[in-house]
Design a protein around this motif. Structure first.
Motif, PDB file in Angstrom:
ATOM      1  N   LEU A  46      46.120  18.645  63.745  1.00  0.00           N
ATOM      2  CA  LEU A  46      46.822  17.763  64.339  1.00  0.00           C
ATOM      3  C   LEU A  46      45.934  17.754  65.229  1.00  0.00           C
ATOM      4  CD1 LEU A  46      50.705  17.209  63.869  1.00  0.00           C
ATOM      5  CD2 LEU A  46      48.518  16.107  62.180  1.00  0.00           C
ATOM      6  N   ALA A  47      45.603  18.256  66.246  1.00  0.00           N
ATOM      7  CA  ALA A  47      44.963  18.382  67.576  1.00  0.00           C
ATOM      8  C   ALA A  47      43.610  18.160  67.329  1.00  0.00           C
ATOM      9  CB  ALA A  47      44.814  19.644  68.542  1.00  0.00           C
ATOM     10  N   SER A  48      42.925  18.492  66.120  1.00  0.00           N
ATOM     11  CA  SER A  48      41.791  18.464  65.877  1.00  0.00           C
ATOM     12  C   SER A  48      41.264  17.012  65.559  1.00  0.00           C
ATOM     13  CB  SER A  48      41.501  19.230  64.418  1.00  0.00           C
ATOM     14  OG  SER A  48      41.673  18.456  63.466  1.00  0.00           O
ATOM     15  N   VAL A  49      42.601  16.027  65.173  1.00  0.00           N
ATOM     16  CA  VAL A  49      41.499  14.939  65.132  1.00  0.00           C
ATOM     17  C   VAL A  49      42.403  13.727  65.641  1.00  0.00           C
ATOM     18  CG1 VAL A  49      41.862  14.700  62.690  1.00  0.00           C
ATOM     19  CG2 VAL A  49      44.178  14.377  63.151  1.00  0.00           C
ATOM     20  N   ARG A  50      43.442  14.398  66.668  1.00  0.00           N
ATOM     21  CA  ARG A  50      43.924  13.362  67.980  1.00  0.00           C
ATOM     22  C   ARG A  50      42.816  13.444  68.627  1.00  0.00           C
ATOM     23  NH1 ARG A  50      48.692  12.151  69.681  1.00  0.00           N
ATOM     24  NH2 ARG A  50      49.022  12.073  72.284  1.00  0.00           N
ATOM     25  N   ILE A  51      43.296  11.367  69.539  1.00  0.00           N
ATOM     26  CA  ILE A  51      42.625  10.636  70.230  1.00  0.00           C
ATOM     27  C   ILE A  51      43.565   9.832  71.274  1.00  0.00           C
ATOM     28  CG2 ILE A  51      41.898   8.629  69.789  1.00  0.00           C
ATOM     29  CD1 ILE A  51      40.602   8.788  67.180  1.00  0.00           C
ATOM     30  N   SER A  52      43.053  10.807  72.205  1.00  0.00           N
ATOM     31  CA  SER A  52      44.083  10.729  73.295  1.00  0.00           C
ATOM     32  C   SER A  52      43.564   8.906  73.985  1.00  0.00           C
ATOM     33  CB  SER A  52      43.216  11.324  74.944  1.00  0.00           C
ATOM     34  OG  SER A  52      43.478  12.621  74.414  1.00  0.00           O
ATOM     35  N   VAL A  53      44.666   8.706  74.522  1.00  0.00           N
ATOM     36  CA  VAL A  53      45.019   7.092  74.938  1.00  0.00           C
ATOM     37  C   VAL A  53      45.395   6.895  75.644  1.00  0.00           C
ATOM     38  CG1 VAL A  53      44.955   5.845  72.735  1.00  0.00           C
ATOM     39  CG2 VAL A  53      46.340   6.078  73.334  1.00  0.00           C
ATOM     40  N   PRO A  54      45.183   6.040  76.955  1.00  0.00           N
ATOM     41  CA  PRO A  54      45.597   5.904  78.371  1.00  0.00           C
ATOM     42  C   PRO A  54      47.792   5.268  77.960  1.00  0.00           C
ATOM     43  CG  PRO A  54      44.065   3.879  78.037  1.00  0.00           C
ATOM     44  CD  PRO A  54      44.055   5.260  76.691  1.00  0.00           C
ATOM     45  N   LYS A  55      48.423   5.852  78.740  1.00  0.00           N
ATOM     46  CA  LYS A  55      49.843   5.511  78.906  1.00  0.00           C
ATOM     47  C   LYS A  55      49.573   4.124  78.558  1.00  0.00           C
ATOM     48  CE  LYS A  55      51.768   8.691  81.056  1.00  0.00           C
ATOM     49  NZ  LYS A  55      52.655   9.731  80.298  1.00  0.00           N
ATOM     50  N   HIS A  56      50.673   3.536  77.588  1.00  0.00           N
ATOM     51  CA  HIS A  56      50.647   2.153  77.265  1.00  0.00           C
ATOM     52  C   HIS A  56      51.345   1.420  77.815  1.00  0.00           C
ATOM     53  CE1 HIS A  56      54.597   3.897  75.570  1.00  0.00           C
ATOM     54  NE2 HIS A  56      54.567   2.801  75.416  1.00  0.00           N
ATOM     55  N   GLU A  57      51.960   1.828  79.133  1.00  0.00           N
ATOM     56  CA  GLU A  57      52.308   1.269  79.888  1.00  0.00           C
ATOM     57  C   GLU A  57      51.973   0.438  80.524  1.00  0.00           C
ATOM     58  OE1 GLU A  57      53.750   4.740  79.899  1.00  0.00           O
ATOM     59  OE2 GLU A  57      54.983   4.957  78.630  1.00  0.00           O
ATOM     60  N   ASN A  58      50.645   0.426  80.447  1.00  0.00           N
ATOM     61  CA  ASN A  58      49.721  -0.121  81.369  1.00  0.00           C
ATOM     62  C   ASN A  58      48.915  -1.212  80.647  1.00  0.00           C
ATOM     63  OD1 ASN A  58      50.069   1.567  83.482  1.00  0.00           O
ATOM     64  ND2 ASN A  58      48.877   2.917  83.505  1.00  0.00           N
ATOM     65  N   SER A  59      49.959  -1.530  79.384  1.00  0.00           N
ATOM     66  CA  SER A  59      48.737  -2.431  78.274  1.00  0.00           C
ATOM     67  C   SER A  59      49.505  -2.533  77.497  1.00  0.00           C
ATOM     68  CB  SER A  59      47.734  -1.743  77.785  1.00  0.00           C
ATOM     69  OG  SER A  59      46.965  -2.489  76.775  1.00  0.00           O
ATOM     70  N   LEU A  60      49.797  -4.082  77.572  1.00  0.00           N
ATOM     71  CA  LEU A  60      50.919  -4.497  76.271  1.00  0.00           C
ATOM     72  C   LEU A  60      50.051  -4.740  74.534  1.00  0.00           C
ATOM     73  CD1 LEU A  60      53.148  -6.405  75.200  1.00  0.00           C
ATOM     74  CD2 LEU A  60      51.751  -8.699  75.665  1.00  0.00           C
ATOM     75  N   LEU A  61      48.194  -5.101  74.744  1.00  0.00           N
ATOM     76  CA  LEU A  61      47.842  -5.209  73.557  1.00  0.00           C
ATOM     77  C   LEU A  61      47.720  -3.153  73.359  1.00  0.00           C
ATOM     78  CD1 LEU A  61      44.510  -7.319  74.632  1.00  0.00           C
ATOM     79  CD2 LEU A  61      46.564  -7.106  72.961  1.00  0.00           C
ATOM     80  N   LEU A  62      47.565  -1.978  73.930  1.00  0.00           N
ATOM     81  CA  LEU A  62      47.709  -0.878  73.157  1.00  0.00           C
ATOM     82  C   LEU A  62      48.838  -0.530  72.814  1.00  0.00           C
ATOM     83  CD1 LEU A  62      46.073   1.940  73.723  1.00  0.00           C
ATOM     84  CD2 LEU A  62      47.132   2.203  75.474  1.00  0.00           C
ATOM     85  N   TYR A  63      50.283  -1.450  73.183  1.00  0.00           N
ATOM     86  CA  TYR A  63      51.721  -0.700  72.953  1.00  0.00           C
ATOM     87  C   TYR A  63      51.820  -1.449  71.908  1.00  0.00           C
ATOM     88  CZ  TYR A  63      56.465  -1.171  72.228  1.00  0.00           C
ATOM     89  OH  TYR A  63      57.756  -0.914  72.107  1.00  0.00           O
ATOM     90  N   LEU A  64      51.021  -2.726  72.229  1.00  0.00           N
ATOM     91  CA  LEU A  64      51.206  -3.420  69.863  1.00  0.00           C
ATOM     92  C   LEU A  64      50.803  -2.876  69.098  1.00  0.00           C
ATOM     93  CD1 LEU A  64      51.145  -6.690  71.291  1.00  0.00           C
ATOM     94  CD2 LEU A  64      53.141  -6.014  70.786  1.00  0.00           C
ATOM     95  N   PHE A  65      49.170  -1.910  69.618  1.00  0.00           N
ATOM     96  CA  PHE A  65      48.455  -1.529  68.921  1.00  0.00           C
ATOM     97  C   PHE A  65      48.904  -0.395  68.017  1.00  0.00           C
ATOM     98  CE2 PHE A  65      45.610   2.085  67.661  1.00  0.00           C
ATOM     99  CZ  PHE A  65      44.661   1.766  66.667  1.00  0.00           C
TER     100      PHE A  65
END
Length: 144
Positions: A46-65
């Protein structure tokens, strides 16, 4: 022996449902690995395929995604596969109706504390949009 016309028409529906299911699962696999259904995969994998993203609290689009799109994809997969397997008989139509109502019932059950989870208006909106987009497709698929 060649496949019947109905069997040829139903294969794209089956493939579409499986692709929608896989797409929703990929979001969890790459971005939200702390869910129960991924627990059978080793943490190193799982760690080898994980993609880090910023915290979703800062972005509605990221939360929706991260949180709504997978639900919408899985709901679309459920509806598509249900249409694929549904017969024109009464039981098939009842199961399709149950599939249409299921995510809404689960979301409201979360609201009233009947099932674990967090009630989310965005999820309801996602389910509603998915259903609105799906209805014309279902009518066409069921009429064939």
């Amino acid at each position: 022996m060649s496949p019947t016309r109905k069997q040829r028409k139903s294969k794209p529906t089956l493939y579409a449902g499986l692709i929608l299911l896989l797409a929703g699962g990929c979001i969890y696999l790459f971005f939200r690995q702390g869910v129960l259904f991924l627990s059978w995969i080793s943490p190193d994998t799982l760690a080898s395929v994980r993609i880090s993203v910023p915290k979703h609290e800062n972005s509605l689009l990221l939360y929706l995604f991260l949180y709504c799109i997978p639900d919408g994809l899985w709901y679309a997969a459920l509806l598509t596969l249900q249409v694929h397997f549904a017969s024109r008989e009464r039981a098939g139509k009842v199961l399709l109706l149950f599939s249409i109502l299921l995510p809404f019932m689960l979301e409201f059950a979360q609201l009233f504390g009947l099932v674990p989870g967090t009630f989310d208006y965005y999820d309801l909106f996602t389910y509603l949009i998915t259903l609105i987009l799906f209805i014309p497709c279902a009518k066409k698929l069921l009429s064939n």
